[in-house]
Write an enzyme that holds these catalytic residues in place. Structure first.
Site, mmCIF file in Angstrom:
data_model
loop_
_atom_site.group_PDB
_atom_site.id
_atom_site.type_symbol
_atom_site.label_atom_id
_atom_site.label_comp_id
_atom_site.label_asym_id
_atom_site.label_seq_id
_atom_site.Cartn_x
_atom_site.Cartn_y
_atom_site.Cartn_z
ATOM 1 N N MET A 1 -9.564 -0.724 56.190
ATOM 2 C CA MET A 1 -8.124 -1.054 56.497
ATOM 3 C C MET A 1 -7.785 -2.354 56.204
ATOM 4 O O MET A 1 -8.063 -3.217 57.065
ATOM 5 C CB MET A 1 -7.610 -0.300 57.868
ATOM 6 C CG MET A 1 -6.101 -0.318 57.946
ATOM 7 S SD MET A 1 -5.193 1.124 57.040
ATOM 8 C CE MET A 1 -3.531 0.042 57.030
ATOM 9 N N GLU B 1 0.818 -1.216 -0.165
ATOM 10 C CA GLU B 1 0.033 -0.049 -0.101
ATOM 11 C C GLU B 1 0.834 1.340 0.104
ATOM 12 O O GLU B 1 0.949 1.826 -0.994
ATOM 13 C CB GLU B 1 -0.833 0.096 1.270
ATOM 14 C CG GLU B 1 -2.214 0.498 0.983
ATOM 15 C CD GLU B 1 -3.334 0.251 1.923
ATOM 16 O OE1 GLU B 1 -2.877 -0.443 2.985
ATOM 17 O OE2 GLU B 1 -4.492 0.648 2.032
ATOM 18 N N LYS C 1 -12.574 2.831 64.717
ATOM 19 C CA LYS C 1 -13.669 2.985 64.285
ATOM 20 C C LYS C 1 -14.222 4.354 64.425
ATOM 21 O O LYS C 1 -15.499 4.725 63.886
ATOM 22 C CB LYS C 1 -14.638 1.873 64.501
ATOM 23 C CG LYS C 1 -13.966 0.453 64.593
ATOM 24 C CD LYS C 1 -13.808 -0.041 63.291
ATOM 25 C CE LYS C 1 -13.509 -1.532 63.148
ATOM 26 N NZ LYS C 1 -12.092 -1.761 63.712
ATOM 27 N N GLU D 1 -5.940 18.744 39.287
ATOM 28 C CA GLU D 1 -6.985 20.125 39.659
ATOM 29 C C GLU D 1 -6.260 21.103 39.824
ATOM 30 O O GLU D 1 -6.600 22.193 39.545
ATOM 31 C CB GLU D 1 -7.632 19.667 40.729
ATOM 32 C CG GLU D 1 -8.756 18.449 40.360
ATOM 33 C CD GLU D 1 -9.563 18.089 41.664
ATOM 34 O OE1 GLU D 1 -9.290 18.407 42.866
ATOM 35 O OE2 GLU D 1 -10.666 17.494 41.317
#
Lengths: 93, 501
Positions: B453, B69, B460, B313
């Site tokens: 974790m 080609e 907690k 950001e």
């Protein structure tokens, strides 16, 4: 010295190769044929030539001289068509 | 020989195309022909060229490129942009072009009677012998059909060429055109004579975004991964396949703890983050995600580790100013060679391209810690599926390198809520830390909790934290208040006791 130079590229001794060669010889042996130099090359023994000439299809018949260069591929079964394609018709000498 | 032994006897040739050998379970079937089919613009020619180029650069295997080609000169120029010096390889006897591209003199060719393509086969075999080639590419078969009118004859001839190549120890890639992304394998039924192995390249539109993929449809008698895999094209690397599910979950799990840069958070996590874990920090805008990232990077520097942050950001200047506002000197860390800050707009490229570039940057800088601020910004430039694949791939990559990763995700609402990012990737991450605004008595306070974790005990409680000129300070738990994570805190029964500061 003949003005017209033809080269016929074949690949091995196949039926198609033999037909092509016979067809070219028949064309050149016609009573009104132009005088031609015919060179027959088997690309299986000279593969570098296939590369140089950029060959894809075989059999290939090339009119090397006089210009313009012309190519015909196939077993050359139609004599008139070959003659026309190469520009070897009557009066074109 | 049993059929089992026959199966084993088909070897694989590693292509060296990044990612491809993983989805191909080792590479292309050795000494066989593989059809690579794709629509216009699906990178067929590039794939074929790269197959030869990596053969030379990575394995010192010479290759023959048969072009039907594009002219060889065009290919030399086009591929130079990928850093492949084809003329040098040609001079060194590593690369040969067989030029079967259309010539100006073609209109002087007449066809009389039957012919074959023995000329082409002879040239290909001559070129293979000349440099003892191990790799062969034919690009593309469709062009052969448009050159010669007789389709049946050409199909037969190409079959003959494919059979002749089988007898040689050369691994072949043939490319062919497809009409659509889904449907018949290739035009002109070329798959009929190279049916053993088929690879499909796609360049599909999905939600107004171009998405390139690669799929191994079949390898006869050899194993491979199934389905479509994302593929990217980068100027410096060429084609890169992103293997995703072929990625093996065999990362070593480390028990070594590292400091996240804030002592109280280390305590909440049961002694710090794990060496090779991925932590997601989720919170609304302004809750302190970038602050945690900053501490994480500074924590690395204080332990003599190298860190890299990808910021999508904020600009470099903003990040540096923020950090100095919290008493952390990014400029000095960079000068000391323990930090590299990479700022990019998410929209400059597709997600697959981001992934390839981030991986390259990580491989170059070799950090111990990587932070991404924020993943949610990247979500804008991808489809949900593409985004998920990106996160899986990146996570797997950094775990393999034994790097600790900290990703941030932005929740869309100020109070409570979860982000789409979280929903997509929470199962992939090892730890999740939530930052939340808590509206109490006419004040906006901030709360932090460790939600998950993996492999460790953790605190907690939902604790309050404050931010001052020396960064983040975690205080006591919110006591007797419910509904913080849901976004509507209420005093429980009994007396409210809020500690401040």
């Amino acid at each position: 010295m003949a003005a017209v130079v033809l080269r016929l590229y074949l690949s091995g001794q196949t039926t198609r190769s033999e037909q092509a060669l016979a067809n070219v010889r028949r064309l050149l042996s016609q009573p009104n044929a132009v005088a031609c130099d015919l060179e027959v090359i088997d690309i299986l023994s000279r593969p570098e030539v296939a590369e140089e000439e950029n060959l894809l299809a075989t059999p290939t018949l090339i009119k090397v001289a006089p210009p313009p260069m012309r190519r015909v591929i196939g077993d050359l079964s139609d004599m008139q068509a070959v003659s026309d394609a190469l520009g070897l018709g009557q009066g074109e000498m | 020989m049993s059929s089992r032994e026959i199966l084993r006897s088909i070897g694989k040739m590693a292509t060296g195309i990044p990612g491809f050998d993983e989805i191909a379970n080792g590479g292309l079937p050795e000494n066989r022909t593989t059809l690579v089919a794709g629509t216009a613009g699906s990178a067929k020619t590039l794939f074929a060229c790269q197959f030869l180029a990596t053969g030379i650069t990575a394995f010192d295997q010479p290759g023959v490129f048969v072009t039907f080609e594009e002219a060889p000169e065009d290919i030399r120029v086009n591929m130079a942009s990928f850093g492949w010096d084809i003329p040098a390889w040609e001079a060194a006897g590593k690369w040969i072009f067989v030029d079967a591209s259309p010539q100006l003199s073609d209109h002087n060719v007449a066809v009389v009677g039957r012919y074959d393509l023995a000329g082409l086969l002879t040239r290909v075999e001559y070129a293979i012998d000349k440099i003892d080639a191990r790799r062969l590419a034919l690009d593309s078969l469709g062009a052969v059909f448009s050159r010669f009118q007789d389709e049946t004859l050409i199909r037969g001839e190409l079959f003959r060429i494919a059979s002749a190549l089988k007898r040689r120890s050369v691994t072949t890639v043939m490319t062919a055109e497809r009409n659509g992304e889904y449907g018949s394998i290739a035009r002109y039924g070329v798959e009929e004579f190279v049916t053993d192995n088929v690879v499909i390249l796609r360049n599909a539109l999905e939600e107004e975004k171009r998405r390139r993929t690669i799929e191994i449809l079949k390898f006869r008698g050899a194993y491979h991964q199934k389905g479509e895999y994302p593929l990217t094209i980068q100027p410096e690397y060429g084609v890169t396949v992103i293997p995703l599910s072929a990625i093996q979950l065999k990362q070593r799990s480390s028990n070594v703890r590292i400091s996240c840069g804030v002592d109280e958070i280390n305590r909440m996590c049961g002694g710090g983050f794990f060496r090779d874990s991925v932590i997601l920090v989720s919170g609304a805008t302004g809750t302190g995600k970038t602050l945690i990232v900053t501490h994480f990077l500074a924590g690395g520097a204080s332990e003599g580790e190298r860190s890299m942050v990808f910021a999508f950001e904020e600009s470099r200047e903003q990040l540096f100013r923020n950090a100095s506002g919290w008493g952390i000197d990014f400029a000095k860390m960079e000068a000391d060679g323990v930090l590299e800050v990479v700022c990019l707009y998410p929209e400059v490229m597709g997600l697959e391209d981001h992934l390839v570039r981030m991986r390259a940057a990580i491989e170059r800088f070799r950090p111990n810690r990587v932070a991404i601020d924020s993943l949610s910004a990247l979500e804008r430039v991808a489809t949900p599926r593409g985004f998920r694949e990106f996160v899986i791939s990146l996570t797997s990559f950094i775990k393999h390198q034994e790097i600790a990763g900290l990703f941030t995700a932005t929740t869309p609402t100020l109070l409570g809520g979860t982000s789409v990012t979280e929903a997509h990737i929470s199962t992939i991450t090892d730890s999740i830390i939530l930052l939340r605004y808590v509206e109490m008595d006419g004040q906006m306070r901030r709360g932090i909790t460790v939600l998950k974790m993996r492999g460790s005990m953790h605190d907690k409680n939902i604790r309050e934290f404050n931010i001052d000129a020396s960064g983040m300070h975690v205080a006591e738990p919110f006591y007797n208040i419910n509904g913080i994570l849901a976004g509507n805190p209420m005093y429980g029964p009994g007396v409210a006791r809020l500690t401040t500061g």
